[in-house]
Design an enzyme around this catalytic site. Structure first.
Site, PDB file in Angstrom:
ATOM      1  N   ARG A 104     105.804  13.577  37.169  1.00  0.00           N
ATOM      2  CA  ARG A 104     106.003  12.224  36.649  1.00  0.00           C
ATOM      3  C   ARG A 104     105.359  11.150  37.502  1.00  0.00           C
ATOM      4  NH1 ARG A 104     112.353  12.828  34.992  1.00  0.00           N
ATOM      5  NH2 ARG A 104     111.922  14.173  33.222  1.00  0.00           N
TER       6      ARG A 104
ATOM      7  N   ALA B  59     128.565  14.482  35.997  1.00  0.00           N
ATOM      8  CA  ALA B  59     129.087  14.868  37.301  1.00  0.00           C
ATOM      9  C   ALA B  59     130.591  14.645  37.374  1.00  0.00           C
ATOM     10  CB  ALA B  59     128.365  14.095  38.399  1.00  0.00           C
TER      11      ALA B  59
ATOM     12  N   GLU C   5     123.920  11.482  40.136  1.00  0.00           N
ATOM     13  CA  GLU C   5     122.835  10.568  40.481  1.00  0.00           C
ATOM     14  C   GLU C   5     123.265   9.562  41.552  1.00  0.00           C
ATOM     15  OE1 GLU C   5     120.861   8.927  37.032  1.00  0.00           O
ATOM     16  OE2 GLU C   5     119.609   7.601  38.252  1.00  0.00           O
TER      17      GLU C   5
END
Ligand SMILES: Cc1cc2nc3c(=O)[nH]c(=O)nc-3n(C[C@H](O)[C@H](O)[C@H](O)COP(=O)(O)OP(=O)(O)OC[C@H]3O[C@@H](n4cnc5c(N)ncnc54)[C@H](O)[C@@H]3O)c2cc1C
Ligand code: HEM
Ligand code: HEM
Ligand code: SF4
Ligand code: F3S
Ligand code: FES
Lengths: 637, 262, 218
Positions: free
Chosen positions: A330, A44, A425
């Site tokens: 997940r 990022a 994140e």
């Protein structure tokens, strides 16, 4: 303060286009005059720093690593999503949007997710142009695979090293701008405080990790791209240095923290082997495409896996989810594994593992096929466990992997502090309560390459920036506070090393705020954590000095923040009386053991406002409206 | 698994900072489990040192999965330890025997000065990358990713080169402290791909010039780098670099400075 | 700075000079061996054919510049090779306490400088015995000088040892030269390997036969 997500008007397909048109532009001649500080140069941060510098902004970038290329992003294995529909299997922007909202269990902001899906195709183009060697087919065109529970093949990958190749691409773009003098880059600098002047983020204080000096960096806007906080659990798949300090200290300066309890537990990791374990290693999820997960039917069966006959094996995912089988999302796969181990079916020396078996695939397609596809993963497995997974099944167990929570941002990726933008994140992100595979890389690069370059311009053009420099009282004060804090840490000279306290915290968090949570456990954790926090500040032992390279001191700053963040995570988990995605409250489940959401009460983003250490944080709610993807009970049957 | 714990003697290079002289310090570590990683053993030692109030041993590490390139230990005379294709962080104690003495040193090369103990400064690699290790493409202007087909073998070979993790083991192991394998990996990766063609002349010239300026030695083709490279980057990429360089010097090409886009 | 100067100051450029000079010397070896093998006919023609060549070499005017070129080649090769070795050693001011280099590279590659020096020593002796003596001091036919020199077992032994080092030097050097030129890739590798055997094995053996022949045949 009311939360304003600044979602543009109009139909979802046009929101971003409209917004790009209505946002103010900075005059090209003036861009040079704006100074932007980018903290963190993972996917990022590197992509943002490079793109902003290309536009002509004056950029300063820094990271605590020795080089941008070492950021945690480098470790991503599996791939990156984009609905290019090259395989012609019915993919579209809409489907990616739909899958992501659904996969996130309806706790993400629709408008953001749609934009993410929209720009994701450009990411692939951009990366290929930079020379990222994605996998190709014999015809020379790009190959795709299906990944992480998607029913279309939309994942672009570069062997098992996609994150590495993408980061090297972004890093090379950043290098180019450094060479041109448009970016000034500082390595081994750790941001320890945010400086807010007249309500606007105007700079940071960072510690020079080589000589211990505090350095002030002044700018007109600050971008945090500092990654996730999974290491609050001590053991996770995150790189050892990954931490929450930058976001947490910004939080303490006024940035709200969104959905802190949303953590993702990845189902396919190598199980813990001993107390000395320092981190957990992910075995790419792509393995679930070819391996079958099972446990012995008989609890406590200690036979060698190859001696357990077929009819005594429980392929529980295939049994419970006939249509998705081993490819369920997940959160579901992780929880089921835990359940199997909790009921005594776990395998391996610790009983905390399930088998991932490739023998069928090897029989069907040959060992060579498996070697080509997954050779490096099998090697890594053998390196760590000493076992040969071609001959016996792998043992896997879930581990903390990703944090969906993070600093709250609006549609422009700006936090509640004007001028503080948060990417990757580090922000509370587009993934809601659960992230689908191959979508974090996509989000980080979308934020950096294609969103921030537009939205930051709007902020800069709409505001005025009185001149400040590092002599400003706010910088001086922040520096003084940090010096005091650091001296305090060094002078405690207690008995427990930082890692020991960190491990202790991790155990509390894993047991009580991990894969499954309940009110009782969370309340206990909320008693234990403040005690540990207290102990830390009285009994931590940090050798060495503050004005030198000192890794123990670095860790101490990080763990000090983890201790505070952990408490907030437990509060958040406790207050959210529902199960959704990675947040599984045992009290709230369907008869079949699936997560049970409470949309009437909890269809919102929980954004927490810091009120002082030891004081409960204030909850703000950003209601989530689902106009396009109607919430339903997720079903992977 | 096996509870056959080992006793290991460690001889570790300790150096306070860049300018201080360093020396070896010996530590004895009882109860080392073969399932521990090498770095976990150092963690354990550090815990003990810290409990005693002594300075912990500084070493670079982060991912502990063999991909970030941070770890950089010269273990018993080998970069990243005795195994091939394995980084120090992936090395496990089962590669050693009870009673072994293990000597741990930092990378040694003039362009990699020691910062502390086992931590060295590898920013020279970044500066080489900055000199030309990229394709000049602005964000936004890229054509559709499938516009240029690239034959799979070519893409695969480019990938083999691109797998370099920038750890510096090649420099550490090379008797000449040459950075050729690192530089070659990048030059080769970009020279193989059609996207990299336009700048290939300027790129190789700029990167080699920077490599020389940083003070790395010249390659005498001993191939120790390939043997010690955790990603097993082949020295055939060095051959390609040499070819690219010769080509750049012999062929007059209309190619601007590395950056033409600005 | 001129383009060529810049090239010659770059690490890769200097290596190219090493490689080209090395290959040039290799080509000399082929020629030199071919000529010298005629000396083996000594019993049938009394060294007549060999002497024609030797005489031709000593008197034909065009040979002179070639001779200078050859000496220059040796000089450039040896001086630059040793200079680079010295420079490279300075890149690691503090060495390793333990360095198991033998586990990652061959002896011949790490010690080219040493085998080079030994070949250099041989050359000084050798050139003095034949070239210098015959050109300036001793005007007997060359075949006589050879007979005389190789009658001494010590001298022959010195040759054997030197040729062994030459073999080691070329074992590394030959393929290395092609690596430096960027040619040791793909299908060329096999070819270079095969021709390499000719240079580092066959040619030194070829040379070795001559002194041994003279030692034992007379
Ligand atoms: C093992 C593993 C595999 C994964 N696989 C995939 C996958 O296949 N697909 C996918 O989409 N996602 C995957 N992910 C998730 C994804 O890799 C990450 O979410 C993503 O890379 C995060 O990128 P980032 O740029 O936000 O942060 P990071 O890459 O973590 O970068 C953080 C940067 O901030 C800097 N920094 C942090 N704090 C400070 C500070 N205080 N001061 C200065 N600098 C600071 C660091 O130095 C670093 O440069 C995986 C994650 C893991 C752990
Ligand atoms: C005077 C004695 C000599 C000395 C001191 C010497 C020294 C060296 C050195 C130090 C190298 C390694 C340099 C490098 O790789 O960068 C080298 C390489 C080489 N030498 Fe010699 N050498 C000598 C004689 C010879 C002779 C007589 C031959 C051939 C007949 C020869 C052929 C080669 C070749 C082919 C190489 C490889 C070049 C390369 O690596 O690119 N050398 N020599
Ligand atoms: C072992 C067998 C050899 C024999 C019998 C031999 C013989 C000779 C003779 C007779 C001369 C003199 C030629 C003249 O002056 O016209 C000569 C010169 C020379 N030899 Fe050799 N030689 C042998 C091996 C070598 C080797 C192995 C090398 C190189 C490594 C070498 C290098 C030279 C050089 C450089 C000269 C001087 C230049 C020249 O006159 O060509 N020789 N050799
Ligand atoms: S080439 Fe190999 S040894 Fe050298 S830096 Fe890259 S990965 Fe490390
Ligand atoms: S070890 Fe050194 S000498 Fe060259 S081939 Fe590798 S750089
Ligand atoms: S710690 Fe990342 S490669 Fe070893």
């Amino acid at each position: 303060m009311a939360l304003n997500a600044r979602i543009p008007d109009g139909p979802i397909q046009q929101k971003w286009d409209n917004h790009r048109f209505t946002m103010k532009l900075v005059n090209p001649a003036n861009k040079r005059k704006y100074h932007i500080i980018v903290v963190g140069t993972g996917l990022a941060g590197s992509s943002a720093a490079a793109s902003l510098a290309e536009l002509g902004y004056n950029v300063t970038a820094l990271c605590y690593h020795e080089s941008p290329r070492r950021a945690h992003s480098i470790a991503a294995q599996g791939g990156i999503n984009a609905p290019k529909n090259y395989p012609n299997d019915g993919d579209s922007i809409w489907r990616l949007f739909y899958d992501t909202v659904k996969g996130g269990d309806y706790r993400a902001r629709e408008a953001n997710v749609y934009r993410l899906a929209q720009v994701s195709n450009n990411i692939i183009d951009q990366c290929v142009a930079q020379g990222v060697p994605f996998a190709r087919e014999y015809g020379g065109l790009l190959d795709n695979r299906s990944f992480g529970g998607a029913q279309v093949s939309r994942t672009f990958y570069a062997r098992g090293q996609t994150g590495q190749q993408l980061l090297l691409g972004a890093y090379s773009a950043l290098c180019r701008q450094i060479g041109l003098g448009n970016v000034r880059f500082f390595d081994r600098r750790e941001m320890l405080d945010l400086v807010v002047i007249d309500g606007k983020a105007r700079g940071i204080i960072a510690r020079n990790m080589v000589n211990g000096k505090f350095e002030a960096y002044v700018g007109d806007a600050v971008i945090l791209a500092t990654g996730g906080y999974g290491n609050v659990f001590f053991l996770s798949t995150n790189a050892k240095m990954s931490n929450a300090t930058a976001t947490w200290r910004a939080h303490k300066r006024g940035a709200f923290f969104g959905n802190p309890c949303f953590t993702q537990i990845h189902p396919t990791c190598i199980p813990v082997s001993s107390d000395h374990q320092s981190k957990l290693t992910l075995m790419s999820e792509s393995l679930r495409n070819s391996g079958r997960i099972w446990v012995p039917k008989k609890p406590g069966d200690r036979r060698h896996p190859n001696d357990i006959p077929e009819h005594e094996r429980d392929y529980y995912l295939e049994r419970l989810y006939p249509s998705f089988g081993n490819l369920v999302p997940r959160d579901v796969a992780s929880r089921r594994a835990k359940e199997m181990c909790d009921t005594g079916h776990g395998v391996g020396p610790t009983g905390l593992a399930v088998y991932l078996d490739f023998s069928d695939t090897i029989k069907r397609l040959g060992k060579q096929w498996v070697v080509e596809k997954y050779g490096n993963l099998f090697d890594m497995y053998q390196q760590i466990t000493g076992e040969n997974a071609y001959e016996q099944p792998m043992r896997i167990y879930p581990a903390v992997h990703y944090t969906m929570g993070g600093l709250w941002v609006d549609y422009n990726l700006m936090s509640t502090i004007p001028g503080l933008f948060v990417l990757g994140e580090a922000n509370f992100s587009d993934h809601g309560a659960n992230r689908l595979g191959a979508s974090a890389l996509m989000q980080g690069l979308a934020d950096g390459y294609f969103i921030i370059p537009y939205t930051i311009g709007d902020y800069l053009a709409s505001n005025t920036f009185p001149k400040v420099d590092e002599t400003h009282a706010a910088f001086r004060d922040a520096e003084r506070e940090l010096t005091a804090m650091t001296e305090k840490l060094i002078s405690i000279k207690g008995k427990r090393p930082v890692d020991e306290i960190h491990k202790h915290l991790g155990k509390i968090m894993w047991d009580k705020c991990g894969m499954a949570r309940n009110a009782g456990g969370l309340k206990e954790a909320l008693k234990e954590i403040p005690k540990l926090h207290e102990e830390f500040w009285h009994n931590v032992m940090i050798p060495g000095s503050a004005d030198a390279f000192n890794q123990e001191l670095e860790k101490a700053h990080r763990v000090a923040d983890f201790l505070e963040l952990a408490e907030l995570m437990c509060y958040d988990a406790l207050h959210r009386e529902e199960s959704c995605g990675g947040h599984f409250r045992e009290e709230y489940q369907t008869d079949e053991g699936e997560a049970k959401r409470n949309d009437a009460k909890f269809s919102y983003v929980a954004a927490w406002e810091f009120k002082g250490v030891g004081t409960p944080e204030k909850l703000h709610k950003e209601p989530l409206v689902f106009e396009y993807v109607k919430p339903t009970q997720r079903s992977y049957k | 698994m096996a509870d056959t714990s080992m006793t290991i003697t460690l001889k570790v290079w300790r150096q306070k900072d860049r300018t201080s002289p360093g020396q070896f310090v010996t530590y004895t570590m009882p109860n080392i489990s073969p399932d521990m990683s090498f770095l976990e053993m150092l963690d354990l030692l550090n815990l003990e040192l810290v409990r005693k109030g002594e300075d912990a041993i500084a070493f670079d590490h982060d991912c502990r999965e063999g991909i970030c390139g941070s770890c950089s230990l010269y273990i018993n005379g080998r970069a990243h330890g005795p195994l091939r294709g394995v980084t120090a962080c992936q090395l496990h104690m089962r590669s050693f025997k009870d009673g072994d003495t293990i000597v741990v040193e930092p990378w040694r090369a003039k362009p990699f000065p020691v910062i502390k103990d086992l931590v060295v400064d590898r920013s020279a690699f970044d500066r080489i990358m900055t000199a030309g290790g990229f394709i000049s493409v602005r964000t936004g202007g890229a054509p559709d990713a499938n516009t240029i087909p690239i034959p799979k073998p070519v893409a695969d070979e480019a990938f083999d080169a691109a797998a370099c993790i920038g750890c510096g083991a090649c420099v550490a192991a090379c008797k000449n402290s040459s950075a050729m394998l690192f530089v070659a990996a990048k030059v080769s990766h970009l020279a193989l791909l059609p996207q990299g063609y336009p700048e290939r002349k300027a790129r190789v010239e700029a990167m080699v010039a920077q490599m020389d300026e940083e003070g790395f030695g010249s390659c005498t083709n001993t191939y120790a780098c390939e043997a010690e490279c955790p990603k097993q980057i082949s020295v055939s990429h060095i051959a390609r670099l040499n070819r690219e360089y010769l080509r750049a010097k012999m062929i007059e090409e209309k190619s601007g400075p590395v950056d033409c886009a600005g | 700075m001129g383009k060529t100067a810049k090239f010659l100051q770059s690490s890769v450029g200097r290596k190219v000079v090493m490689s080209l000079s090395g290959l040039f010397l290799c080509s000399f070896l082929v020629l030199h061996l071919t000529v010298n093998l005629f000396a083996l006919q000594v019993k049938s023609d009394g060294g007549a054919e060999f002497d024609t060549y030797a005489h031709f070499m000593a008197t034909y005017p065009l040979i002179r510049p070639l001779e200078w070129l050859l000496f220059a080649g040796f000089l450039v090769h040896a001086v630059l090779g040793l200079y680079l070795e010295v420079l490279n050693r300075r890149r690691r001011p503090i060495g390793y306490e333990v360095n198991r280099a033998h586990e990652n590279s061959t002896w011949t590659s790490r010690f080219v400088w040493l085998t080079g020096i030994l070949v250099g020593v041989f050359l000084v002796v050798h050139v003095n015995t034949f070239f210098v003596q015959s050109r300036f001091f001793d005007h007997r036919p060359m075949i006589e000088l050879i007979k005389e020199a190789f009658a001494r077992p010590g001298y022959v032994a010195f040759y054997m040892v030197s040729l062994f080092f030459l073999a080691l030097h070329l074992k590394h050097g030959f393929q290395s030269a092609f690596q430096t030129l960027g040619l040791r890739v793909g299908k060329f590798q096999k070819l270079i390997h095969a021709v390499g055997v000719l240079f580092w094995l066959v040619i030194p053996i070829g040379f070795a036969i001559i002194p041994l022949y003279f030692l034992f045949a007379f």
